[in-house]
Design a protein around this motif. Sequence first.
Motif, short mmCIF file in Angstrom:
data_model
loop_
_atom_site.label_atom_id
_atom_site.label_comp_id
_atom_site.label_asym_id
_atom_site.label_seq_id
_atom_site.Cartn_x
_atom_site.Cartn_y
_atom_site.Cartn_z
N LYS A 197 0.83 -1.07 0.02
CA LYS A 197 -0.02 0.17 -0.02
C LYS A 197 0.80 1.27 0.00
N LEU A 198 0.56 2.33 -0.85
CA LEU A 198 1.53 3.24 -1.08
C LEU A 198 0.39 4.52 -1.16
N TRP A 199 1.06 5.80 -0.92
CA TRP A 199 0.25 6.79 -0.75
C TRP A 199 -0.35 7.39 -1.89
N ASP A 200 0.62 7.48 -3.10
CA ASP A 200 -0.02 8.13 -4.41
C ASP A 200 1.02 7.51 -5.39
N GLY A 201 0.75 8.03 -6.57
CA GLY A 201 1.38 7.47 -7.84
C GLY A 201 2.92 8.07 -7.76
N LYS A 202 3.28 8.85 -7.22
CA LYS A 202 4.70 9.05 -7.17
C LYS A 202 5.45 8.06 -6.27
N ALA A 203 4.88 7.74 -5.15
CA ALA A 203 5.41 7.10 -4.24
C ALA A 203 5.29 5.49 -4.80
N GLU A 204 4.34 5.25 -5.43
CA GLU A 204 4.66 4.07 -6.24
C GLU A 204 5.73 3.80 -7.36
N VAL A 262 0.55 -1.68 -16.39
CA VAL A 262 -0.26 -0.55 -15.70
C VAL A 262 -1.53 -0.72 -16.41
N ARG A 263 -2.91 -0.22 -15.80
CA ARG A 263 -4.02 -0.35 -16.11
C ARG A 263 -4.24 0.63 -17.41
N ALA A 264 -3.71 1.74 -17.59
CA ALA A 264 -4.05 2.75 -18.50
C ALA A 264 -2.75 3.41 -18.81
N THR A 265 -2.55 3.81 -20.24
CA THR A 265 -1.40 4.43 -20.80
C THR A 265 -0.91 5.66 -19.96
N PHE A 266 -1.91 6.47 -19.40
CA PHE A 266 -1.52 7.68 -18.69
C PHE A 266 -0.77 7.35 -17.58
N GLN A 267 -0.86 6.36 -16.87
CA GLN A 267 -0.14 5.93 -15.67
C GLN A 267 1.46 5.88 -16.08
N THR A 268 1.77 5.57 -17.20
CA THR A 268 3.17 5.26 -17.41
C THR A 268 3.93 7.01 -17.51
N ARG A 269 3.35 7.89 -17.32
CA ARG A 269 4.28 9.07 -17.06
C ARG A 269 5.00 9.43 -16.01
N VAL A 270 4.18 9.04 -14.68
CA VAL A 270 5.08 9.18 -13.71
C VAL A 270 6.31 8.11 -13.51
N LEU A 271 5.86 6.84 -13.87
CA LEU A 271 6.81 5.79 -14.05
C LEU A 271 8.08 6.30 -14.83
N GLU A 272 7.83 7.03 -15.93
CA GLU A 272 8.93 7.39 -16.96
C GLU A 272 9.75 8.28 -15.95
N GLU A 273 9.21 9.25 -15.34
CA GLU A 273 9.76 10.50 -14.66
C GLU A 273 10.67 9.77 -13.70
N TYR A 274 10.50 8.76 -12.81
CA TYR A 274 11.21 8.02 -11.88
C TYR A 274 12.36 7.36 -12.63
N PHE A 275 11.77 6.54 -13.73
CA PHE A 275 12.90 5.65 -14.14
C PHE A 275 13.97 6.54 -14.77
N ILE A 276 13.81 7.73 -15.25
CA ILE A 276 14.73 8.73 -15.69
C ILE A 276 15.74 8.95 -14.41
N LYS A 277 14.74 9.45 -13.39
CA LYS A 277 15.55 9.98 -12.17
C LYS A 277 16.41 8.90 -11.69
N TYR A 278 16.16 7.31 -11.86
CA TYR A 278 16.98 6.49 -11.05
C TYR A 278 17.78 5.72 -12.15
N SER A 279 17.75 6.38 -13.52
CA SER A 279 18.80 5.87 -14.56
C SER A 279 18.20 4.47 -14.91
N ILE A 280 17.21 4.01 -15.14
CA ILE A 280 16.61 2.92 -15.37
C ILE A 280 16.21 2.87 -16.72
N PRO A 281 16.90 1.92 -17.86
CA PRO A 281 16.52 2.35 -19.42
C PRO A 281 14.97 1.52 -19.17
#
Length: 506
Positions: free
Chosen positions: A320-327, A350-369
């Motif tokens: 259980k996480l607080w929000d999309g960013k924490a996830e 992910v359930r819907a494409t829009f949910q990839t945006r915040v994941l992309e943001e953190y993948f870039i931040k953590y240098s995950i291709p």
Amino acid sequence: MNDYLLLLNPEQQSAVTHIDGPVLILAGAGTGKTRTITSRIAHIIRNGHAYSDEILAVTFTNKAANEMVSRVLELTGTNIPWLGTFHAIAAKILRHHAEVVGLNSNFTIIGVDDQLQVIKNIINEISPDYLSEKCKTIMNIIQQWKEKCLLPPEVEDIQSFRPVYVTALKVYHQYQERLKFLNSVDFGDLLLYNIQLFNQKTEVLSYYQNKFKYVMVDEYQDTNAIQYLWLKYLAKEHSNICCVGDDDQSIYSWRGAEVENILKFSDDFKNARTVKLECNYRSTSHILATASYVINHNKTRLEKKLWTTNVEGEKVNLIKLWDGKAEARFISEQILKLNKYRFSDIAVLVRATFQTRVLEEYFIKYSIPYKIISGVKFYERQEVRDIIAYLRLVTNNNDDLAFERIVNRPKRSIGATTLKKIYTTAQDNKISFFEAGKILVNSNQVTERIKLSLNDFLNKIKAWEEIVSVKPLHEFVKIVANQSGYIEMLENEEVTGLARIENVKE
């Protein structure tokens, strides 16, 4: 030799060899349903119970249909001409009898964007002040009526109306008339006109009822009211209907699917036999136990208990996480901890494409291709639909939707004002946009520049008409794409255009 039976477990063998009368195969997730269905078809053919063209097999997606075709071919060396999606089979039947419902056999099947355009045009005529964003709501209401097998007069008999439904019904009447004028149907019409055909021509229904000795249906839990009725019609004569499905996997009620169809199978088809496929080959026992615990809380379901001989595997974690960013942060950190795996071995669903945006943001931040696996389907890409519209107009000058789509693509100085004049001329004279364009070329309603441009467009369509039947299709498409100026337009888009040119070539 029935060697294919040796690859099946006892429950699958029972489902394959029991071919007389109605059968419901309750196939839990990962229990080998595709192998069971295709082996059943092979069993019927190889043991002489029916010829390949006496079997009707339907599913929901082209991918599933193609896989079934491939497997049956491997098992029997035979193609099944009546194996396909509900829409594909219904279209095939309708093309053989199109004149009964007021169409020509070369009718066009339009997509969602064309449907929306027709509806917008009609609403602009009957209610110019109507909010354009509500047009999609109207379209969805009409599709829901079609899924319930309701033509406009039948809607009037049963529908309790709110204002939006009153507007939708007015549009529905004109929408069906407009499509017939265009010799077009939408996907909802395919089954609707099949039912109308069967009701009007009992001899046609009898022909198909006698023809199909065996009817097989995949993903039966996803069938809606009209699909259910269509199947009941076609299976009535021989009653050899076999439906494969799993009420636990019914997730499409929002688009008309009725899980009750599978729950009441034994009531609808007398002396029906139920075979349960419960051995799961896909999942670890921990995953299976978790899924079973969740689904067992469903109040209305057909009892089944999945089991597996697979290893236990890792336990399922619920976080259980607080929000999309924490996830996104948590997922990124978990991926970095999985250092014994390559990044390409890891997937995030992910359930819907829009949910990839915040994941992309953190993948870039953590240098995950990463690579996003989604996007627009090939035939829904703008450039592909444009070229198809050119082909449609060449083969059918009365296709107003195709005309409207490409008359100014690439730009030919034919804007909204000229289109309005074409539309008005077509309406006043009850002719196609193409014929209306000819009238404008010979009138004083438009400027000389627009006359020349419109005339050039019309002449090109007629010129291509002369060669369409003598040129190979790939060569003809290349000619149209180049001579229309479409490729030049894409070349001017530079990098984006190059990718779209490749789609046109494909």
